[in-house]
Design an enzyme around this catalytic site. Sequence first.
Site, PDB file in Angstrom:
ATOM      1  N   LYS A 379       0.852  -1.185   0.000  1.00 59.21           N
ATOM      2  CA  LYS A 379       0.000   0.000   0.000  1.00 59.21           C
ATOM      3  C   LYS A 379       0.888   1.234   0.000  1.00 59.21           C
ATOM      4  CE  LYS A 379      -2.309   2.855   3.459  1.00 59.21           C
ATOM      5  NZ  LYS A 379      -2.814   2.958   4.833  1.00 59.21           N
ATOM      6  N   TRP A 479      -9.248   0.414   1.248  1.00 58.65           N
ATOM      7  CA  TRP A 479     -10.373   1.065   1.939  1.00 58.65           C
ATOM      8  C   TRP A 479      -9.941   2.199   2.843  1.00 58.65           C
ATOM      9  CZ3 TRP A 479     -10.086  -4.433   3.284  1.00 58.65           C
ATOM     10  CH2 TRP A 479     -10.615  -5.240   2.280  1.00 58.65           C
ATOM     11  N   HIS A 480      -8.827   2.815   2.544  1.00 57.04           N
ATOM     12  CA  HIS A 480      -8.336   3.903   3.382  1.00 57.04           C
ATOM     13  C   HIS A 480      -8.505   5.253   2.684  1.00 57.04           C
ATOM     14  CE1 HIS A 480      -5.527   0.797   5.510  1.00 57.04           C
ATOM     15  NE2 HIS A 480      -6.803   0.627   5.804  1.00 57.04           N
ATOM     16  N   PHE A 481      -9.581   5.392   1.914  1.00 56.22           N
ATOM     17  CA  PHE A 481      -9.842   6.659   1.225  1.00 56.22           C
ATOM     18  C   PHE A 481     -10.103   7.765   2.248  1.00 56.22           C
ATOM     19  CE2 PHE A 481     -13.534   3.822   1.151  1.00 56.22           C
ATOM     20  CZ  PHE A 481     -14.526   4.581   1.758  1.00 56.22           C
ATOM     21  N   HIS A 482      -9.744   8.986   1.877  1.00 57.18           N
ATOM     22  CA  HIS A 482      -9.787  10.100   2.821  1.00 57.18           C
ATOM     23  C   HIS A 482      -9.849  11.417   2.058  1.00 57.18           C
ATOM     24  CE1 HIS A 482      -5.618   9.090   1.799  1.00 57.18           C
ATOM     25  NE2 HIS A 482      -5.381  10.394   1.862  1.00 57.18           N
TER      26      HIS A 482
END
Length: 543
Positions: A379, A479-482
């Site tokens: 990632k 799934w670490h969108f920000h």
Amino acid sequence: MLMSVAAAGIIIFFCCFNAVCYAQKSPAYGFVKQAADSPRASYHDYIIVGGGTAGCPLAATLSKRFDVLVLERGGSPYGNANISNLDSFIENLAYLTPTSPAQRFVSEDGVINTRARCLGGGTCINAGFYSRASRRELKDMRLNPKLAHQSFQWVERELVFWPQLTEWTSAFRAGLLEAGVTPDNGFTYQHLDGTKVGGTTFDPTGHRHTAADLLRYADPARITVLLRATAQRILFRNVTNQHKNPQAYGVAYKDEAGNIHEARLKGFSAGEIILSAGALGSPQLLMLSGVGPADHLKSFGIEVVLDQPMVGHGIADNPMNIFAVPSPEPLTITSAQAVGIRPGYYVESLTGFNLDAALLGGNSPSVPYSFQGGVLVEKLARPLSRGYLRLKNLDPEDNPSVTYNYFTEPEDLRTCVEALQTVMRVIDTQALSEFRYPNQTVEYLQALTASLVVNNRARSAQDATSLEPYCSDLVMTIWHFHGGCEVGKVVDHEYRVIGVGGLRVIDGSTFSFSPGTNPQATLMMLGRYMGVLIGNGGVEPSD
């Protein structure tokens, strides 16, 4: 050996502890109710939209001094075996209904993603890996280190555990060190360069603990949590008064039966509306309420409360790529337990699942395929590529349009290639040799993984041989969108919405980067941190 997997199928990333099917019993939360049973109008000191990763600890903390209402559009995590057990992770993400805990969306980039819809938020559907933000990241966020440390500890006392390492995880950890991802930092919650074992929100029996458990800290006499309460818009006064900022005073929300209710701030309260609806939900709700890019809002017939072009701007996702490693022997099911941390990227792994592609819908083939082995993933830590979020319609239950613009910045592509080269070195170590077929080279595994159907993007014939197109064409999400309501652009450093009174945003939409290897620890900490700060009238503890 060729595998064909639905784009949604690789969402199995971070599968599973070996646990007996178990549905966690609901704690004695008498303050958790269905929105349909709530009055048509109610009055509170603080109204929190979103009972998720940040919203639950925030609400629990504020309830010690104030009357708090939480509006959660999803249901309860308790009594749901898919949520409670990590070995049901696939079923949890693949179970898609209008009210399921996981709500799928596909970005305009063609990457399949998931957002949470449950009390406890993303902690109900994630992999459970717990790792704090680094000292540098806390400094970048301008957070008081003493209060941040105390807030992390507050979370950890309730729901963080030491993982039980499997043989694969131990070998993977040794492989990281053998491949030069040093030093060995042992077990720690801290974010340290090198290889480490992190915490987990799954207990030793394999049962998930979520941010909803932090509501045990709440004062039950001062908090109300409403389930299936979907916020429709924020209510403002002073909208047409040019001499005053618009002032948020309430929230209109819809219950499961379609009835509209209003929650308002008490007349003489200094309270606020706080959005904790996530990196998609918070900018979406601001826009639906009239705070956002004026031309975009007008195109939907929305009355402009505040022309704020930065709402929805700068949203980002941390791109992820994988290498599949078939194993001659079945492996014990495990989630991410160890991580290799390097400037610019992280390397993690999972093992021991049998994937039935037909189960996962979407683009699945009619013939199911099973996979026995491990998966190594990398990632990007701080991608430079940025995108934007826009409305599709006026329905807050629908997903907005999201474009992440993966790898539009050349530096992101260079970092991805470096990270995949590290993954390949780890796979080629002596430590992992016993879990691999001896005749399968890392080049073979690249070609093998390139045969997977992992997204809806166009593919290149060079995917199997060149890492640059492999990164771009096989990009996935972790799934670490920000972003979308970033500090300094949409909110100030106390998370107040700039240009609007009585309104804050406290969730991942305020981040300009995803803190730690996995952000859930920092999000829960931030909820506690801001609850303490607001309760103390903005006064921080002395160092």
